[in-house]
Design a protein around this motif. Structure first.
Motif, PDB file in Angstrom:
ATOM      1  N   PRO A 170       8.229   0.303 -14.712  1.00 17.79           N
ATOM      2  CA  PRO A 170       7.900   1.581 -15.441  1.00 17.79           C
ATOM      3  C   PRO A 170       8.840   2.128 -16.018  1.00 17.79           C
ATOM      4  N   VAL A 171       8.781   1.912 -17.673  1.00 20.27           N
ATOM      5  CA  VAL A 171       9.526   2.888 -18.368  1.00 20.27           C
ATOM      6  C   VAL A 171       8.951   3.280 -19.482  1.00 20.27           C
ATOM      7  N   PRO A 172       8.456   4.887 -18.968  1.00 20.75           N
ATOM      8  CA  PRO A 172       8.085   5.847 -19.840  1.00 20.75           C
ATOM      9  C   PRO A 172       8.862   5.933 -20.857  1.00 20.75           C
ATOM     10  N   GLU A 173       8.042   5.599 -21.982  1.00 26.19           N
ATOM     11  CA  GLU A 173       8.644   6.148 -23.544  1.00 26.19           C
ATOM     12  C   GLU A 173      10.231   5.115 -23.598  1.00 26.19           C
ATOM     13  N   LEU A 174       9.991   3.887 -23.077  1.00 29.26           N
ATOM     14  CA  LEU A 174      10.533   3.125 -23.684  1.00 29.26           C
ATOM     15  C   LEU A 174      11.182   2.598 -25.252  1.00 29.26           C
ATOM     16  N   ALA A 221       7.718  14.612  -3.043  1.00 28.67           N
ATOM     17  CA  ALA A 221       9.546  15.130  -3.569  1.00 28.67           C
ATOM     18  C   ALA A 221       9.426  15.301  -5.002  1.00 28.67           C
ATOM     19  N   HIS A 222      10.569  16.275  -5.144  1.00 31.05           N
ATOM     20  CA  HIS A 222      10.743  16.013  -6.003  1.00 31.05           C
ATOM     21  C   HIS A 222      11.640  15.077  -6.453  1.00 31.05           C
ATOM     22  N   ILE A 223      12.099  13.985  -7.848  1.00 31.23           N
ATOM     23  CA  ILE A 223      12.601  12.849  -8.297  1.00 31.23           C
ATOM     24  C   ILE A 223      13.707  12.846  -8.627  1.00 31.23           C
ATOM     25  N   GLY A 264       0.706  -1.264  -0.132  1.00 29.89           N
ATOM     26  CA  GLY A 264       0.219  -0.207  -0.040  1.00 29.89           C
ATOM     27  C   GLY A 264       0.753   1.228   0.074  1.00 29.89           C
ATOM     28  N   ALA A 265       2.279   1.131  -0.475  1.00 32.95           N
ATOM     29  CA  ALA A 265       2.317   2.383   0.161  1.00 32.95           C
ATOM     30  C   ALA A 265       2.475   3.406  -0.960  1.00 32.95           C
ATOM     31  N   SER A 266       2.476   4.284  -1.565  1.00 33.64           N
ATOM     32  CA  SER A 266       2.292   5.305  -2.223  1.00 33.64           C
ATOM     33  C   SER A 266       3.309   5.319  -3.206  1.00 33.64           C
ATOM     34  N   PRO A 267       2.904   4.794  -4.662  1.00 29.33           N
ATOM     35  CA  PRO A 267       4.235   5.474  -5.781  1.00 29.33           C
ATOM     36  C   PRO A 267       4.799   6.291  -6.561  1.00 29.33           C
ATOM     37  N   ILE A 268       3.670   7.196  -5.620  1.00 31.20           N
ATOM     38  CA  ILE A 268       5.352   8.851  -4.952  1.00 31.20           C
ATOM     39  C   ILE A 268       5.497   8.978  -3.842  1.00 31.20           C
ATOM     40  N   ALA A 269       6.642   9.382  -5.115  1.00 31.24           N
ATOM     41  CA  ALA A 269       8.143  10.144  -3.636  1.00 31.24           C
ATOM     42  C   ALA A 269       7.859  10.561  -2.381  1.00 31.24           C
ATOM     43  N   LEU A 270       7.830  10.909  -1.521  1.00 33.82           N
ATOM     44  CA  LEU A 270       6.876  11.737  -0.741  1.00 33.82           C
ATOM     45  C   LEU A 270       8.042  12.325   0.360  1.00 33.82           C
ATOM     46  N   ASP A 271       7.879  13.557   0.519  1.00 35.79           N
ATOM     47  CA  ASP A 271       8.513  14.184   1.991  1.00 35.79           C
ATOM     48  C   ASP A 271       7.720  15.052   2.467  1.00 35.79           C
ATOM     49  N   VAL A 272       8.571  14.651   4.035  1.00 39.07           N
ATOM     50  CA  VAL A 272       7.355  14.950   5.165  1.00 39.07           C
ATOM     51  C   VAL A 272       8.129  16.521   5.637  1.00 39.07           C
ATOM     52  N   LEU A 273       7.396  17.135   5.130  1.00 41.25           N
ATOM     53  CA  LEU A 273       7.336  18.687   6.140  1.00 41.25           C
ATOM     54  C   LEU A 273       6.763  18.769   7.045  1.00 41.25           C
ATOM     55  N   TRP A 274       7.369  19.966   8.122  1.00 47.88           N
ATOM     56  CA  TRP A 274       7.516  20.312   9.407  1.00 47.88           C
ATOM     57  C   TRP A 274       7.609  21.532   8.981  1.00 47.88           C
ATOM     58  N   ALA A 278       9.578   5.119 -12.653  1.00 43.74           N
ATOM     59  CA  ALA A 278       8.078   5.219 -12.768  1.00 43.74           C
ATOM     60  C   ALA A 278       7.594   6.732 -13.089  1.00 43.74           C
ATOM     61  N   SER A 279       8.801   7.209 -12.516  1.00 44.41           N
ATOM     62  CA  SER A 279       8.209   8.902 -12.543  1.00 44.41           C
ATOM     63  C   SER A 279       8.932   9.396 -14.255  1.00 44.41           C
ATOM     64  N   GLY A 280       9.837   9.065 -14.600  1.00 45.36           N
ATOM     65  CA  GLY A 280      10.235   8.776 -15.401  1.00 45.36           C
ATOM     66  C   GLY A 280      11.788   9.811 -15.682  1.00 45.36           C
ATOM     67  N   ALA A 281      11.992  10.359 -14.309  1.00 44.66           N
ATOM     68  CA  ALA A 281      13.299  10.754 -13.554  1.00 44.66           C
ATOM     69  C   ALA A 281      14.317   9.723 -14.430  1.00 44.66           C
ATOM     70  N   ALA A 282      14.210   8.858 -14.287  1.00 47.82           N
ATOM     71  CA  ALA A 282      16.125   7.588 -14.860  1.00 47.82           C
ATOM     72  C   ALA A 282      15.462   7.793 -16.247  1.00 47.82           C
TER      73      ALA A 282
END
Length: 740
Positions: free
Chosen positions: A321-325, A190-192, A114-124, A304-308
């Motif tokens: 996941p490889v967008p635009e393979l 998060a900004h991956i 159930g983890a998020s597929p999007i990286a999350l940052d925790v902000l205080w 998945a984000s396309g950053a890689a």
């Protein structure tokens, strides 16, 4: 009776359970229909499970009164894109494996939980009440809380990881402040890493000048972009296959697309990953089983984000996941590690890479110095295009091969006299030496010199291996472990280790060449990637002069000063009952021999054998791997073995040998006498008892893949209903690599 579902419709969900079906759930009123590939939380019996929506429908065979609603939508967008979901469904159908378990194999464990597929940052952040409390001096007697709140007020918000760097012991203070309502935390995306524009990334390392054969290979593959084609890059070890990959991938990245690179074992090929990192400044995602759950999730998110722009991984990465393979590369395509052996889902990453590339209409490159016979037959049939690299890059020449006849020379601790002399000669000439033995431990057998007792494994039809340094006896099949006895437990006389493993060979070499630093590489000493990197650094830096190792050292390593390779116990695969044994032995010998003479100095390879006249060895010596492959394909065709037929095997295990055999006998009767499919067995496995269970197998063989698939499609569904099925564990393996 089929009834129409309620107006809101239904979702067909794959669950990670060993059932060969999808499960229908009602989409709650007012809830948008979940997209195929997205996760949902659903009731299943007394449990609540997370599943993946495979398709939506308007009708269900489940009566309306029994149709349960989806408990919650986990995702707003699919975690499996349409291409990967279609690939998994195809694989589930071809390998006749439950769709839920197949989908589970395609997702990191954290996503299945159930983890998020999007990286999350925790902000205080400070709250208005917190700012007021700070201004009123209410934290004068709590310096840790005041320091934290001052920091948050000054910056307005701080990421949790940055907070931990500035105030290592911030958590107790944060807990108190949060309880008072003076600070709060929230999760944000998060900004991956931003997607790069469709322009070539700046090269971090200068590309070498290509040989004419490399230029031709790159041009042929590049000409196929972006359409589908299968290329077999067949080159000598050291001929520059990796450089061809790099040059083609450079063009793929320049077109704004991405590359997927599959390798047999990422832990054994650190140099490949390093070369990608050195050549490109594009983000790289690495996926393999040695990663922690968090690391694997992070790599998946980056992909998945396309950053890689480049994804490198072991077999499960075929589902990444490889967008635009833009291209798929399968390095060491012959390697058995690309086929999943453990667990129930026995898929081939190489074969699925071909399916994925065809569906995406992108080229796939199968690289190897020793292509599998199936791949070479596809070249002969015109389905694959062969690209040859027949000579080594630079000035390096192929090593000289010779056999050492064990019948004619004295042998001590597994080392024949000519081998010892050759090691001495190469060390004196400032060369490095690799000694290969695919058997870890000190010795494979502990024997009583009086009564003949041999240390057995209590749970397997196997002997316990001696591990002298740790003083243990271990089973390499089930993991059983016991103290190493000094006396025979039956008669009390002396026991002694018989045979050689890498530990014993290491001991002997240290005695003979005490001044030559030595490093051993096997699974007893290499427990993680750090251990492997340290060992390879000691060899590449010249700190180690002798390298002793198992299969772990045969692939992906470029030792520039390795001038001598010694292959011990080459006879292991010469007389096996497995029809693939000769192919594997030839591949191993050629691969390990390829570690010699890769630099400017000539290389030498010595193969110890008691059967120097064996046809396999003679063919390798005189005609190389290509000559062996031609002869082996002729033999396979005459015997109607793969690649000239198709196989499947059903394996069963039980706590009694008879239960396993009875189940497979009933399975054979159920199959009847199908046209164009031959059933062989059932028979006990080569190691009938393993880990306390008895193993048997039933083999299916057919010259027609479609005929075999038709039988499996109806037959497998019924096996679970056979009498006695509850007493066995059984699994189907389509296109098996190991039979015995």
């Amino acid at each position: 009776m089929t009834r129409a579902a309620p107006p809101e419709g239904i979702s067909r969900v794959a669950l990670d359970v060993p059932l060969r079906r999808l499960f229908d759930y009602r989409i709650p009123a007012g809830t948008p229909a979940p997209q195929p590939g997205s996760r949902v939380r659903v009731p299943f019996g007394r449990r609540t499970l997370i599943g993946v929506v495979v398709e939506n429908a308007t009708e269900s065979s489940v009566p309306e009164a029994k149709l349960k609603p989806i408990a919650a939508l986990v995702d707003a967008a699919p975690v499996l894109d349409a291409a990967v979901l279609a690939l998994v469904r195809w694989a589930s159908d071809y390998y006749h494996h439950p769709i839920g378990e197949a989908i589970a194999s395609a997702l990191p464990k954290a996503l299945r939980a159930g983890a998020s597929p999007i990286a999350l940052d925790v902000l205080w952040r400070p709250t208005p009440a917190g700012c007021e409390a700070l201004a009123q001096g209410r934290l004068a007697r709590s310096p840790a809380q005041r320091q934290l709140l001052e920091l948050l007020v000054r910056h307005e918000s701080i990421r949790q990881d940055a907070l931990a760097q500035q105030l290592p012991r911030w958590r107790p203070a944060a807990a108190v402040l949060r309880k008072h309502g003076w600070v709060r935390c929230e999760s944000v995306a998060a900004h991956i890493g931003a997607k790069r524009a469709a322009s070539p990334p700046a090269a971090a390392a200068r590309a070498p000048t290509l040989t004419p054969e490399q230029v031709l290979a790159v041009s042929h593959i590049s000409a196929a972009l972006p359409g589908f084609a299968t290329f077999v890059l067949h080159g000598l070890t050291g001929s520059g296959k990796t450089e061809v990959y790099l040059q083609v991938i450079q063009q793929v990245l320049a077109a704004g697309r991405r590359a997927l690179v599959l390798v047999p074992e990422i832990g054994l090929t650190p140099q490949l990953v390093r070369r990608f990192e050195e050549r490109f400044n594009s983000p790289l995602a690495v996926l393999h089983s040695a990663l922690s759950d968090g690391e694997r999730l992070g790599a998946w998110r980056t992909a998945a984000s396309g950053a890689a722009r480049i994804i490198v991984g072991t077999r499960s990465a075929v589902f990444a996941p490889v967008p635009e393979l833009g291209i798929i590369v399968v390095d060491e395509e012959h390697d058995a590690s690309l086929k999943q052996h453990e667990g129930g889902f026995h898929y081939s990453a190489r074969d699925l890479a071909l399916v994925r590339a065809q569906r995406a209409q992108v080229p796939v490159v199968l690289g190897s110095a020793t292509p599998s016979l199936e791949t070479l037959q596809n070249v002969v049939a015109g389905r694959y295009r062969l690209l040859s690299l027949p000579r080594r890059a630079g000035q390096a020449q192929p090593p000289r091969l010779a056999v050492v006849d064990l019948r004619a020379h004295a042998v001590t601790a597994g080392l024949a006299t000519p081998v010892v002399q050759a090691i001495e000669r190469h060390l004196a000439a400032a060369g490095q030496v690799l000694v290969y033995l695919n058997r870890r431990g000190y010795a494979p057998t502990l024997l009583c010199t009086a009564c003949g007792w041999v240390a057995p494994c209590a749970d397997c039809d196997a002997r316990l291996t001696v591990h002298q340094r740790s003083g243990r006896l271990r089973c390499h099949h089930c993991g059983a472990d016991a103290p190493l006895p000094k006396r025979c437990p039956q008669c009390g006389f002396e026991v002694r280790p018989i045979g050689q493993g890498t530990e014993r060979v290491e001991e002997r070499l240290r005695e003979l060449f005490a001044q030559a630093p030595l490093v051993r590489v096997d699974r007893d000493v290499v427990r993680g990637q750090g251990d492997m990197d340290a060992a390879m650094h000691s060899v590449n830096s010249g700190a180690a002069r002798i390298l002793v190792g198992t299969q772990m050292i045969t692939k992906g390593h470029d030792f520039q000063n390795m001038t001598l390779v010694v292959v011990l116990n080459a006879d292991q695969g010469l007389f096996s009952t497995d029809f693939r044994a000769a192919e594997r032995l030839a591949q191993t010998i050629v691969q390990v021999a390829g570690r010699a003479g890769r630099g400017s100095r000539a290389g030498e390879v010595l193969i110890q054998t008691a059967y120097p006249e064996h046809p396999l060895l003679q063919t390798l010596m005189t005609a190389g791997y290509d000559g062996f492959a031609r002869a082996a394909l002729a033999e396979r065709e005459a015997a109607a073995w793969p690649p000239f037929s198709r196989l499947a095997v059903v394996r069963a295990s039980a706590t009694s040998a008879q239960d396993a055999l009875d189940f497979l006998t009933a399975a054979r009767r159920l199959a009847g006498a199908p046209r164009a499919v031959k059933l062989l067995g059932p028979v006990p496995a080569a190691m009938a008892r393993r880990a306390g269970r008895y193993h048997s197998q039933l083999l299916l063989e057919s010259p027609d893949r479609n005929a075999l698939q038709r039988l499996l499609g109806t037959w497998i569904e019924q096996l679970g209903e056979l009498p006695g099925a509850h007493r066995v564990r059984w699994a189907l393996d389509v296109d098996p690599i190991d039979l015995f």
